[in-house]
Write a protein that holds these residues in place. Structure first.
Motif, PDB file in Angstrom:
ATOM      1  N   ASN A 161       0.886  -1.069   0.084  1.00  0.00           N
ATOM      2  CA  ASN A 161      -0.088   0.041   0.011  1.00  0.00           C
ATOM      3  C   ASN A 161       0.718   1.218   0.086  1.00  0.00           C
ATOM      4  OD1 ASN A 161      -2.492  -1.666   0.025  1.00  0.00           O
ATOM      5  ND2 ASN A 161      -2.727  -1.339   2.050  1.00  0.00           N
ATOM      6  N   THR A 162       1.960   1.292   0.802  1.00  0.00           N
ATOM      7  CA  THR A 162       3.027   2.191   0.615  1.00  0.00           C
ATOM      8  C   THR A 162       3.576   2.761  -0.413  1.00  0.00           C
ATOM      9  OG1 THR A 162       3.401   1.833   3.017  1.00  0.00           O
ATOM     10  CG2 THR A 162       4.949   3.206   1.649  1.00  0.00           C
ATOM     11  N   LEU A 163       3.826   1.623  -1.231  1.00  0.00           N
ATOM     12  CA  LEU A 163       4.380   1.729  -2.824  1.00  0.00           C
ATOM     13  C   LEU A 163       3.463   2.310  -3.762  1.00  0.00           C
ATOM     14  CD1 LEU A 163       6.278  -1.695  -2.904  1.00  0.00           C
ATOM     15  CD2 LEU A 163       7.508   0.592  -2.709  1.00  0.00           C
ATOM     16  N   ILE A 164       2.080   1.803  -3.554  1.00  0.00           N
ATOM     17  CA  ILE A 164       1.090   2.357  -4.347  1.00  0.00           C
ATOM     18  C   ILE A 164       0.999   3.777  -4.054  1.00  0.00           C
ATOM     19  CG2 ILE A 164      -1.429   1.993  -4.757  1.00  0.00           C
ATOM     20  CD1 ILE A 164       0.132   0.019  -6.261  1.00  0.00           C
ATOM     21  N   ASP A 165       0.792   4.244  -2.934  1.00  0.00           N
ATOM     22  CA  ASP A 165       0.625   5.390  -2.490  1.00  0.00           C
ATOM     23  C   ASP A 165       1.910   6.327  -2.987  1.00  0.00           C
ATOM     24  OD1 ASP A 165      -1.660   5.104  -1.258  1.00  0.00           O
ATOM     25  OD2 ASP A 165      -0.848   5.029   0.670  1.00  0.00           O
ATOM     26  N   ARG A 166       2.676   6.121  -2.988  1.00  0.00           N
ATOM     27  CA  ARG A 166       4.055   6.742  -3.673  1.00  0.00           C
ATOM     28  C   ARG A 166       4.028   6.744  -5.186  1.00  0.00           C
ATOM     29  NH1 ARG A 166       6.202  10.592  -3.984  1.00  0.00           N
ATOM     30  NH2 ARG A 166       8.388  10.727  -4.538  1.00  0.00           N
ATOM     31  N   LEU A 167       3.600   5.655  -5.702  1.00  0.00           N
ATOM     32  CA  LEU A 167       3.575   5.672  -7.060  1.00  0.00           C
ATOM     33  C   LEU A 167       2.488   6.526  -7.662  1.00  0.00           C
ATOM     34  CD1 LEU A 167       5.126   4.251  -9.634  1.00  0.00           C
ATOM     35  CD2 LEU A 167       3.269   2.596  -9.390  1.00  0.00           C
ATOM     36  N   ASN A 168       1.406   6.777  -6.841  1.00  0.00           N
ATOM     37  CA  ASN A 168       0.232   7.539  -7.197  1.00  0.00           C
ATOM     38  C   ASN A 168       0.592   8.934  -7.038  1.00  0.00           C
ATOM     39  OD1 ASN A 168      -1.790   5.711  -7.971  1.00  0.00           O
ATOM     40  ND2 ASN A 168      -2.408   5.411  -5.906  1.00  0.00           N
ATOM     41  N   GLY A 169       1.567   9.181  -6.021  1.00  0.00           N
ATOM     42  CA  GLY A 169       1.971  10.501  -5.712  1.00  0.00           C
ATOM     43  C   GLY A 169       2.601  10.903  -6.879  1.00  0.00           C
ATOM     44  N   ARG A 170       3.790  10.133  -7.719  1.00  0.00           N
ATOM     45  CA  ARG A 170       4.477  10.443  -8.665  1.00  0.00           C
ATOM     46  C   ARG A 170       3.551  10.674  -9.850  1.00  0.00           C
ATOM     47  NH1 ARG A 170       9.591  10.430  -8.326  1.00  0.00           N
ATOM     48  NH2 ARG A 170       9.816  10.331 -10.455  1.00  0.00           N
ATOM     49  N   PHE A 171       2.740  10.037 -10.138  1.00  0.00           N
ATOM     50  CA  PHE A 171       1.736  10.170 -11.079  1.00  0.00           C
ATOM     51  C   PHE A 171       0.881  11.500 -10.995  1.00  0.00           C
ATOM     52  CE2 PHE A 171       1.883   5.557 -11.980  1.00  0.00           C
ATOM     53  CZ  PHE A 171       3.084   5.767 -13.115  1.00  0.00           C
ATOM     54  N   ASN A 172       0.450  11.872  -9.644  1.00  0.00           N
ATOM     55  CA  ASN A 172      -0.283  13.137  -9.536  1.00  0.00           C
ATOM     56  C   ASN A 172       0.518  14.390  -9.671  1.00  0.00           C
ATOM     57  OD1 ASN A 172      -2.655  11.590  -9.039  1.00  0.00           O
ATOM     58  ND2 ASN A 172      -2.314  11.718  -6.647  1.00  0.00           N
ATOM     59  N   SER A 173       1.636  14.259  -9.505  1.00  0.00           N
ATOM     60  CA  SER A 173       2.702  15.360  -9.780  1.00  0.00           C
ATOM     61  C   SER A 173       3.003  15.329 -11.111  1.00  0.00           C
ATOM     62  CB  SER A 173       4.084  15.152  -9.221  1.00  0.00           C
ATOM     63  OG  SER A 173       4.226  14.869  -7.803  1.00  0.00           O
ATOM     64  N   VAL A 174       2.872  14.481 -11.776  1.00  0.00           N
ATOM     65  CA  VAL A 174       2.978  14.682 -13.392  1.00  0.00           C
ATOM     66  C   VAL A 174       1.879  15.124 -14.139  1.00  0.00           C
ATOM     67  CG1 VAL A 174       3.295  13.296 -15.425  1.00  0.00           C
ATOM     68  CG2 VAL A 174       4.838  12.963 -13.774  1.00  0.00           C
ATOM     69  N   ARG A 175       0.497  14.749 -13.507  1.00  0.00           N
ATOM     70  CA  ARG A 175      -0.676  15.380 -13.840  1.00  0.00           C
ATOM     71  C   ARG A 175      -0.759  16.783 -13.592  1.00  0.00           C
ATOM     72  NH1 ARG A 175      -5.496  12.201 -11.447  1.00  0.00           N
ATOM     73  NH2 ARG A 175      -6.229  14.240 -11.541  1.00  0.00           N
ATOM     74  N   THR A 176      -0.157  17.141 -12.314  1.00  0.00           N
ATOM     75  CA  THR A 176      -0.230  18.725 -11.982  1.00  0.00           C
ATOM     76  C   THR A 176       0.739  19.430 -12.973  1.00  0.00           C
ATOM     77  OG1 THR A 176      -0.491  18.061  -9.548  1.00  0.00           O
ATOM     78  CG2 THR A 176       0.392  20.208  -9.960  1.00  0.00           C
TER      79      THR A 176
END
Length: 133
Positions: free
Chosen positions: A112-127
């Protein structure tokens, strides 16, 4: 610069894959807890330890004060080995269900921690691309 395929994202993907391998191994152990003569399996990552001990890990240093560490993610996957050195049941089965359940919970938290971190990276790219908030 490739925003999606960089060393950090590749490392997170490798870690997710290894976590899934560990999850499958633990699940097999739990499913076979009552199978006679079944030997519990364990997922190990000794290839990473060996690489670190050989000094193959290199870091991109942007300052002379930075320490040596880091590097490209490994293409090696996790290895599954059989644990033959323990026996818990009279039928030759060595699955300790309490140990397996605690390992399952730890692995789930890690995943779950890895998924959250990966989602954070993708959200940064979207931003950055103007599609986020």
């Amino acid at each position: 610069m490739d925003l999606l395929q960089n060393p950090t994202t590749q490392l997170l993907e490798t870690a997710l894959s290894s976590s899934m391998t560990r999850q499958n191994t633990i699940s097999q152990n739990i499913a076979n807890a009552d199978t006679p003569n079944y030997k519990a399996k364990k997922t190990v990552f000794s290839h990473e330890l060996n690489r670190a001990q050989e000094g193959q890990l290199k870091a991109l240093k942007t300052d002379r004060r930075h320490l040596e560490f880091g590097g490209k993610p490994s293409d090696d996957s996790a290895a599954v080995v059989t644990r033959n050195n323990t026996m818990f049941n009279h039928n030759g089965n060595n699955v300790d269900i309490d140990h397996e359940m605690s390992e399952l919970a730890k692995n789930q938290i890690y995943y779950n921690t890895l998924i959250d971190r990966l989602n954070g990276r993708f959200n940064s790219v979207r931003t950055v691309l103007g599609q986020g908030r």
